[in-house]
Write a protein that holds these residues in place. Structure first.
Motif, PDB file in Angstrom:
ATOM      1  N   GLY A 157      61.899 -13.858  25.392  1.00 40.99           N
ATOM      2  CA  GLY A 157      61.276 -14.615  26.486  1.00 40.99           C
ATOM      3  C   GLY A 157      60.617 -15.887  25.985  1.00 40.99           C
ATOM      4  O   GLY A 157      60.377 -16.066  24.783  1.00 40.99           O
ATOM      5  N   HIS A 158      60.296 -16.789  26.914  1.00 41.89           N
ATOM      6  CA  HIS A 158      59.695 -18.072  26.549  1.00 41.89           C
ATOM      7  C   HIS A 158      58.301 -17.907  25.967  1.00 41.89           C
ATOM      8  O   HIS A 158      57.803 -18.793  25.281  1.00 41.89           O
ATOM      9  CB  HIS A 158      59.655 -19.003  27.772  1.00 41.89           C
ATOM     10  N   GLU A 159      57.657 -16.747  26.250  1.00 40.59           N
ATOM     11  CA  GLU A 159      56.316 -16.521  25.698  1.00 40.59           C
ATOM     12  C   GLU A 159      56.360 -16.097  24.232  1.00 40.59           C
ATOM     13  O   GLU A 159      55.339 -16.035  23.549  1.00 40.59           O
ATOM     14  CB  GLU A 159      55.582 -15.436  26.520  1.00 40.59           C
ATOM     15  N   ILE A 160      57.555 -15.802  23.728  1.00 43.18           N
ATOM     16  CA  ILE A 160      57.710 -15.326  22.349  1.00 43.18           C
ATOM     17  C   ILE A 160      57.907 -16.515  21.421  1.00 43.18           C
ATOM     18  O   ILE A 160      58.804 -17.343  21.629  1.00 43.18           O
ATOM     19  CB  ILE A 160      58.890 -14.344  22.242  1.00 43.18           C
ATOM     20  N   ALA A 161      57.065 -16.592  20.391  1.00 47.61           N
ATOM     21  CA  ALA A 161      57.142 -17.690  19.422  1.00 47.61           C
ATOM     22  C   ALA A 161      57.949 -17.262  18.202  1.00 47.61           C
ATOM     23  O   ALA A 161      58.187 -16.073  17.976  1.00 47.61           O
ATOM     24  CB  ALA A 161      55.731 -18.103  18.992  1.00 47.61           C
ATOM     25  N   GLU A 162      58.364 -18.264  17.402  1.00 46.49           N
ATOM     26  CA  GLU A 162      59.077 -17.964  16.163  1.00 46.49           C
ATOM     27  C   GLU A 162      58.263 -17.028  15.275  1.00 46.49           C
ATOM     28  O   GLU A 162      58.794 -16.111  14.651  1.00 46.49           O
ATOM     29  CB  GLU A 162      59.360 -19.261  15.389  1.00 46.49           C
ATOM     30  N   SER A 163      56.943 -17.253  15.233  1.00 48.50           N
ATOM     31  CA  SER A 163      56.084 -16.441  14.364  1.00 48.50           C
ATOM     32  C   SER A 163      56.108 -14.967  14.781  1.00 48.50           C
ATOM     33  O   SER A 163      55.973 -14.077  13.949  1.00 48.50           O
ATOM     34  CB  SER A 163      54.652 -16.973  14.383  1.00 48.50           C
ATOM     35  N   ASP A 164      56.279 -14.693  16.103  1.00 53.31           N
ATOM     36  CA  ASP A 164      56.352 -13.296  16.567  1.00 53.31           C
ATOM     37  C   ASP A 164      57.603 -12.616  15.997  1.00 53.31           C
ATOM     38  O   ASP A 164      57.555 -11.461  15.565  1.00 53.31           O
ATOM     39  CB  ASP A 164      56.396 -13.238  18.101  1.00 53.31           C
ATOM     40  N   LEU A 165      58.718 -13.340  16.014  1.00 56.09           N
ATOM     41  CA  LEU A 165      59.972 -12.766  15.500  1.00 56.09           C
ATOM     42  C   LEU A 165      59.901 -12.591  13.984  1.00 56.09           C
ATOM     43  O   LEU A 165      60.418 -11.615  13.434  1.00 56.09           O
ATOM     44  CB  LEU A 165      61.149 -13.660  15.877  1.00 56.09           C
ATOM     45  N   LEU A 166      59.258 -13.539  13.318  1.00 59.09           N
ATOM     46  CA  LEU A 166      59.098 -13.422  11.871  1.00 59.09           C
ATOM     47  C   LEU A 166      58.350 -12.149  11.496  1.00 59.09           C
ATOM     48  O   LEU A 166      58.673 -11.482  10.518  1.00 59.09           O
ATOM     49  CB  LEU A 166      58.354 -14.645  11.322  1.00 59.09           C
ATOM     50  N   GLN A 167      57.333 -11.803  12.304  1.00 62.81           N
ATOM     51  CA  GLN A 167      56.560 -10.586  12.009  1.00 62.81           C
ATOM     52  C   GLN A 167      57.427  -9.337  12.079  1.00 62.81           C
ATOM     53  O   GLN A 167      57.183  -8.367  11.365  1.00 62.81           O
ATOM     54  CB  GLN A 167      55.380 -10.462  12.975  1.00 62.81           C
ATOM     55  N   LEU A 168      58.452  -9.349  12.938  1.00 69.49           N
ATOM     56  CA  LEU A 168      59.345  -8.187  13.038  1.00 69.49           C
ATOM     57  C   LEU A 168      60.184  -8.013  11.777  1.00 69.49           C
ATOM     58  O   LEU A 168      60.465  -6.882  11.362  1.00 69.49           O
ATOM     59  CB  LEU A 168      60.300  -8.353  14.231  1.00 69.49           C
ATOM     60  N   LEU A 169      60.587  -9.132  11.174  1.00 66.72           N
ATOM     61  CA  LEU A 169      61.586  -9.053  10.105  1.00 66.72           C
ATOM     62  C   LEU A 169      61.038  -9.256   8.705  1.00 66.72           C
ATOM     63  O   LEU A 169      61.663  -8.854   7.723  1.00 66.72           O
ATOM     64  CB  LEU A 169      62.703 -10.072  10.376  1.00 66.72           C
TER      65      LEU A 169
END
Length: 444
Positions: free
Chosen positions: A14-26
């Motif tokens: 979603g548009h509320e999700i930042a690159e940094s959020d995805l980085l935390q997953l991986l």
């Protein structure tokens, strides 16, 4: 499942999700070397540094549903085996993209608080040895070049910090790799610094060079005339963490780093327990229990601001049945000696990373402790067995944040919670070294 690839394709972003959020997953599975955000399609492509990392990530998330900001996202191997440089969206201008490099180009967006070399060093040094920093004002805004000792350190800093805010809601880091091979630094001052050459001149700075900065004196009432710009940067960082102003009674200008702590319970106290308590307010350099006065100890902290926070929050706290007295020592530091415990390079120092977050959690002892770095399979019973010897537990809660197990434990009194913290922080629980801090929550 598609053929394994270093590139992971994520859907429902979603548009509320930042690159940094995805980085935390991986990032728990390895370094993320490139990202492409496909905003129009609510998708993203993330390239891991090697295929083993991407395979490990997808194996893990095949049994655990990944979720970001309350939204489930879905992962699979991409049909791309590699993301090309011009595909990467780390920078806004793909033609200016460069391959990973030990020098980062950082642009600060929405800069409400002044950013100095000192502030940038505090933020970036958590990821490796920062050799040089140069700051400048361009049409794109306030920018900095940050040179790490190695490319890997720079990649790790990039992956952790790109898109993040230094302070809540402002000073966002927009990071690209620079194509420079070496930074040239001629002066060590508030605009540039060579940490490998402390003998460089400071250069007289005229007043016009402050153009582009908000006036620190207008923003921070606690700044005293004559305070250096570096001091202002540190104080500004802490003030921002506390919501824009320092706690009442904290000046932010103290320069004394060593504290004298008295009225200790000599039967139960030791240097490590004092470390566990005082490290809540800053990094610890050394601690020494005085031989001729065993109910007294010296605690040397990394800087005067952290020492002031410790005095502010711990004076009068009850520890092992004794009311602590915490004051500034007449000694500027603790001389290295066999009876002085050295914590300067301890990985247990809490302010080596997440500096602003740690300042934000500074508070006087409370009845509630927050436990993190717990094993994934931990039970409430195991946590209770570990801490209940220190007092009456009223309530507990086990929960998960970004896939990591954490717990809240509420005791009947601040004294019991304090004893549990000083005794069990950095202890081992089912193979994990756990971290404990005070929680400011009133109830579970």
């Amino acid at each position: 499942m598609a053929e394994p690839s270093k590139v992971i394709h994520i859907r429902n972003v979603g548009h509320e999700i930042a690159e940094s959020d995805l980085l935390q997953l991986l990032q728990p599975f390895g370094l993320v070397s490139k990202i492409v955000m496909l905003r129009a399609k609510n998708q993203a492509l993330l390239q891991m540094e090697d295929i083993h990392a991407s395979v490990a990530a997808l194996q893990y998330y095949s049994s655990v549903q990944p979720s970001v900001r309350g939204r489930n996202v879905y992962m699979q191997f991409s049909s791309h085996q590699e993301l090309t440089t011009d595909q990467s969206s780390h920078g806004r201008n793909s033609d200016q993209e460069s391959e990973p490099n030990r020098i980062l180009l950082v642009t600060i967006h929405h800069m409400i608080y002044p950013i100095t070399v000192e502030v940038l060093h505090q933020v970036f040094k958590a990821y490796g040895f920062v050799e040089k920093i140069v700051t400048f004002q361009k049409s794109a805004g306030f920018q900095a070049l940050i040179q790490f000792h190695s490319r890997q350190e720079a990649v790790e800093a990039f992956g952790s910090l790109h898109g993040r805010n230094i302070y809540d809601g402002c000073c966002q880091l927009d990071i690209q790799y620079s194509n420079l091979s070496e930074l040239q630094v001629h002066y060590n001052n508030d605009r540039s610094r060579d940490f490998t050459n402390p003998s460089l001149p400071t250069e007289q700075r005229n007043r016009t060079s402050q153009q582009g900065y908000p006036d620190p004196a207008g923003l921070y009432a606690f700044q005293q005339p004559g305070a250096s710009y570096a001091q202002m940067g540190r104080a500004a960082m802490i003030a921002a963490a506390f919501g824009g102003t320092l706690p009442h009674g904290v000046s932010g200008t103290n320069e004394r780093c060593t504290l004298i702590v008295s009225n200790l319970n000599t039967d139960k106290i030791d240097e490590d327990k004092l470390f566990n308590l005082f490290s809540l307010y800053g990094n610890i350099v050394r601690i020494k229990i005085l031989r001729n006065k065993p109910d007294h100890a010296l605690v040397e902290m990394a800087d005067g601001l952290q020492a002031e926070l410790a005095v502010h929050y711990l004076k009068g706290a009850i520890l092992f049945g004794k009311k602590l007295e915490v004051n500034y020592s007449k000694y500027p530091n603790i001389t290295p000696a066999p009876d002085a415990h050295d914590y300067l390079n301890s990985s247990l120092n809490r302010f080596n990373s997440n500096v602003v977050k740690n300042y934000r959690h500074c508070c006087a002892p409370t009845k509630m402790i927050h436990i993190s770095a717990l094993p994934q399979e931990i039970t409430e019973e195991a946590i209770l067995n570990h801490v209940s010897e220190h007092g009456s537990v009223i309530n507990t809660k086990l929960f998960e944040v970004n896939g990591k197990r954490q717990a809240l434990v509420m005791f009947e009194s601040e004294e019991e919670a304090t004893e549990a913290l000083v005794s069990k922080h950095a202890s081992t629980l089912e193979g994990n070294t756990i971290r404990i801090s005070f929680s400011q929550m009133q109830s579970i």
